[in-house]
Design a protein around this motif. Structure first.
Motif, PDB file in Angstrom:
ATOM      1  N   VAL A 180       0.952  -1.091   0.084  1.00 34.11           N
ATOM      2  CA  VAL A 180      -0.089   0.023  -0.067  1.00 34.11           C
ATOM      3  C   VAL A 180       0.719   1.062   0.012  1.00 34.11           C
ATOM      4  CG1 VAL A 180      -1.924   1.088   1.236  1.00 34.11           C
ATOM      5  CG2 VAL A 180      -1.774  -1.296   1.325  1.00 34.11           C
ATOM      6  N   LEU A 181       0.882   2.016  -1.160  1.00 34.20           N
ATOM      7  CA  LEU A 181       1.938   3.083  -1.234  1.00 34.20           C
ATOM      8  C   LEU A 181       1.150   4.311  -1.340  1.00 34.20           C
ATOM      9  CD1 LEU A 181       4.174   1.343  -3.807  1.00 34.20           C
ATOM     10  CD2 LEU A 181       4.277   1.338  -1.301  1.00 34.20           C
ATOM     11  N   GLY A 182       1.871   5.557  -1.186  1.00 37.47           N
ATOM     12  CA  GLY A 182       1.265   6.793  -1.622  1.00 37.47           C
ATOM     13  C   GLY A 182       2.040   7.761  -0.556  1.00 37.47           C
ATOM     14  N   GLY A 183       1.969   9.226  -0.751  1.00 39.05           N
ATOM     15  CA  GLY A 183       2.702   9.844  -0.089  1.00 39.05           C
ATOM     16  C   GLY A 183       2.252   9.915   1.319  1.00 39.05           C
ATOM     17  N   VAL A 209      11.505  12.910  -0.808  1.00 39.55           N
ATOM     18  CA  VAL A 209      11.637  11.542  -0.822  1.00 39.55           C
ATOM     19  C   VAL A 209      10.766  10.730  -1.461  1.00 39.55           C
ATOM     20  CG1 VAL A 209      12.264   9.429   0.401  1.00 39.55           C
ATOM     21  CG2 VAL A 209      13.461  11.552   1.290  1.00 39.55           C
ATOM     22  N   PHE A 210       9.717  11.077  -1.140  1.00 39.78           N
ATOM     23  CA  PHE A 210       8.358  10.521  -1.879  1.00 39.78           C
ATOM     24  C   PHE A 210       8.334  10.629  -3.420  1.00 39.78           C
ATOM     25  CE2 PHE A 210       4.256  11.109  -4.056  1.00 39.78           C
ATOM     26  CZ  PHE A 210       3.711   9.906  -4.087  1.00 39.78           C
ATOM     27  N   TYR A 211       8.854  12.012  -4.001  1.00 45.97           N
ATOM     28  CA  TYR A 211       9.059  12.058  -5.372  1.00 45.97           C
ATOM     29  C   TYR A 211      10.087  11.242  -6.013  1.00 45.97           C
ATOM     30  CZ  TYR A 211       5.212  15.469  -4.658  1.00 45.97           C
ATOM     31  OH  TYR A 211       3.960  16.042  -4.384  1.00 45.97           O
ATOM     32  N   SER A 260      12.173   8.735  -4.652  1.00 51.10           N
ATOM     33  CA  SER A 260      12.381   7.253  -4.158  1.00 51.10           C
ATOM     34  C   SER A 260      11.016   6.428  -4.424  1.00 51.10           C
ATOM     35  CB  SER A 260      12.915   7.273  -2.938  1.00 51.10           C
ATOM     36  OG  SER A 260      14.003   8.150  -2.884  1.00 51.10           O
ATOM     37  N   HIS A 261       9.964   6.871  -4.138  1.00 50.06           N
ATOM     38  CA  HIS A 261       8.688   5.987  -4.169  1.00 50.06           C
ATOM     39  C   HIS A 261       8.296   5.930  -5.568  1.00 50.06           C
ATOM     40  CE1 HIS A 261       7.563   7.097   0.313  1.00 50.06           C
ATOM     41  NE2 HIS A 261       8.775   7.385   0.072  1.00 50.06           N
ATOM     42  N   LEU A 262       8.139   7.170  -6.170  1.00 53.14           N
ATOM     43  CA  LEU A 262       7.328   7.033  -7.629  1.00 53.14           C
ATOM     44  C   LEU A 262       8.418   5.929  -8.366  1.00 53.14           C
ATOM     45  CD1 LEU A 262       6.350  10.612  -8.522  1.00 53.14           C
ATOM     46  CD2 LEU A 262       4.874   8.793  -7.717  1.00 53.14           C
ATOM     47  N   PRO A 263       9.480   5.960  -8.700  1.00 54.33           N
ATOM     48  CA  PRO A 263      10.082   4.978  -9.428  1.00 54.33           C
ATOM     49  C   PRO A 263       9.580   3.535  -9.147  1.00 54.33           C
ATOM     50  CG  PRO A 263      11.894   6.050  -8.823  1.00 54.33           C
ATOM     51  CD  PRO A 263      10.612   6.720  -7.629  1.00 54.33           C
ATOM     52  N   VAL A 264       9.190   3.300  -7.629  1.00 52.85           N
ATOM     53  CA  VAL A 264       8.896   1.944  -7.368  1.00 52.85           C
ATOM     54  C   VAL A 264       7.258   1.610  -7.909  1.00 52.85           C
ATOM     55  CG1 VAL A 264       8.062   0.347  -5.445  1.00 52.85           C
ATOM     56  CG2 VAL A 264      10.190   1.971  -5.514  1.00 52.85           C
ATOM     57  N   ILE A 265       6.348   2.850  -7.929  1.00 51.83           N
ATOM     58  CA  ILE A 265       5.220   2.834  -8.149  1.00 51.83           C
ATOM     59  C   ILE A 265       5.257   2.636  -9.867  1.00 51.83           C
ATOM     60  CG2 ILE A 265       3.326   4.655  -8.660  1.00 51.83           C
ATOM     61  CD1 ILE A 265       4.057   5.460  -5.629  1.00 51.83           C
ATOM     62  N   ASN A 266       6.130   3.431 -10.513  1.00 47.94           N
ATOM     63  CA  ASN A 266       6.072   3.190 -11.938  1.00 47.94           C
ATOM     64  C   ASN A 266       6.575   1.920 -12.228  1.00 47.94           C
ATOM     65  OD1 ASN A 266       5.658   5.733 -12.436  1.00 47.94           O
ATOM     66  ND2 ASN A 266       7.502   6.406 -12.506  1.00 47.94           N
ATOM     67  N   TYR A 267       7.471   1.072 -11.659  1.00 50.93           N
ATOM     68  CA  TYR A 267       7.764  -0.304 -11.617  1.00 50.93           C
ATOM     69  C   TYR A 267       6.424  -1.281 -11.821  1.00 50.93           C
ATOM     70  CZ  TYR A 267       9.749  -4.882 -10.776  1.00 50.93           C
ATOM     71  OH  TYR A 267      10.035  -6.276 -10.815  1.00 50.93           O
ATOM     72  N   TYR A 268       5.689  -1.041 -10.635  1.00 48.90           N
ATOM     73  CA  TYR A 268       4.409  -2.285 -10.569  1.00 48.90           C
ATOM     74  C   TYR A 268       3.463  -1.591 -11.708  1.00 48.90           C
ATOM     75  CZ  TYR A 268       6.658  -4.040  -6.639  1.00 48.90           C
ATOM     76  OH  TYR A 268       7.471  -4.839  -5.842  1.00 48.90           O
ATOM     77  N   SER A 269       3.601  -0.479 -12.112  1.00 46.99           N
ATOM     78  CA  SER A 269       2.611   0.065 -13.077  1.00 46.99           C
ATOM     79  C   SER A 269       2.797  -0.812 -14.296  1.00 46.99           C
ATOM     80  CB  SER A 269       2.799   1.522 -13.103  1.00 46.99           C
ATOM     81  OG  SER A 269       1.860   1.837 -14.300  1.00 46.99           O
TER      82      SER A 269
END
Ligand code: UDP
Ligand code: MG
Length: 250
Positions: A68-71, A204-206, A208-217
């Motif tokens: 479960v991801l999000g800022g 950090v969200f923009y 580091s997390h966004l690349p992970v979100i893009n990966y799963y997309s």
């Protein structure tokens, strides 16, 4: 010369070789700001870790894992509570596990506190081991892992140690002003819910997390949820994601 002085000052950490210090050292050595010859050291440090990775007993279970991801303030914890209530998953918040660890007087406590205050990401080895311990101790196969993985390194460490991929990745998409407003209003006594740290957490969200979100997309596992509205309105967007799996293969 400065580089060698830095190596010398880190050597007591290497010798003591507790897992927390090693994890911290790993982070220092792999940080972009590091003055050290990174490639060579990365190899050495990862060799130190390979000896610690055993096959997880979790591989024997028929797991259903959701990330479960999000800022910060996007509503992950709130919606997880509703998913638990409706679908019987176990909620496991990586941030909560770290906050529990930092008050437990463990050898990692000071490092975790400093990292959280700075809005940075705790070394993967520490977080994944806390998650692993928790997953192994719970008699349920449906896990909602909230606030993790926060970067590509977190994601790879989970794959390597837990040896499992998520079935579902939820992403709560929320405008920045709304996230900041929620965090500053929530008043839960957290050391990182202040204006200065929230700014760092968003950076950090923009980054580091966004690349992970893009990966799963790209993997076709991402379910993007519009995170503005009442708690119930948002849950009605979440519900179909899990309902679809209820009578499915798992
Ligand atoms: N954190 C971390 N790794 C994780 C989860 C959390 O390092 O896998 C740290 C990080 O410093 C983060 C803080 O714990 O800013 C709070 O995380 P949490 O998910 O509780 O809060 P959120 O930022 O989502 O509101
Ligand atoms: Mg949370």
């Amino acid at each position: 010369m400065a580089m060698w002085r830095r190596v010398a000052s880190l050597s007591p950490l290497i010798r003591s070789s507790s897992s927390c210090k090693l994890a911290f050292l790993n982070q220092v050595l792999t940080s972009p700001a590091s003055l050290l010859p990174q490639v060579a050291y990365r190899l050495n440090i990862s060799e130190l870790f390979t000896t610690e990775v055993n096959e997880s007993p979790l591989t024997k279970k028929d797991l259903f894992i959701s990330f479960v991801l999000g800022g910060p303030g996007s509503g992950k914890g709130t919606q997880c509570a509703k998913i638990v209530e409706t679908f019987g998953h176990v909620h496991l918040s990586a941030g909560e596990l770290l906050r529990r660890e930092l008050i437990s007087n463990s050898e990692c406590a000071a490092m975790i506190l400093n990292t959280i205050k700075e809005g940075k990401i705790v070394p993967s080895e520490v977080t994944v081991k806390l998650i692993q311990k928790e997953m192994e101790s719970i008699d349920n196969h449906k896990f909602l892992i909230d606030g993790f993985p926060r970067n590509e390194e977190n994601r790879k460490a989970f794959e390597k140690i837990i040896r499992a991929d998520p079935d579902v990745v939820l992403f709560f998409d929320c405008p920045e002003e709304e996230m900041v407003k929620r965090v500053l209003n929530r008043n839960e006594g957290r050391v990182d819910d202040n204006k200065e740290t929230v700014k760092k957490r968003l950076e950090v969200f923009y980054a580091s997390h966004l690349p992970v979100i893009n990966y799963y997309s790209q993997k076709g596992k991402l379910y993007k949820i519009e995170a503005v509205g009442t708690e119930d309105e948002i849950f009605e967007r979440v519900r179909p994601v899990f309902a679809a799996f209820e009578h499915g293969p798992k």
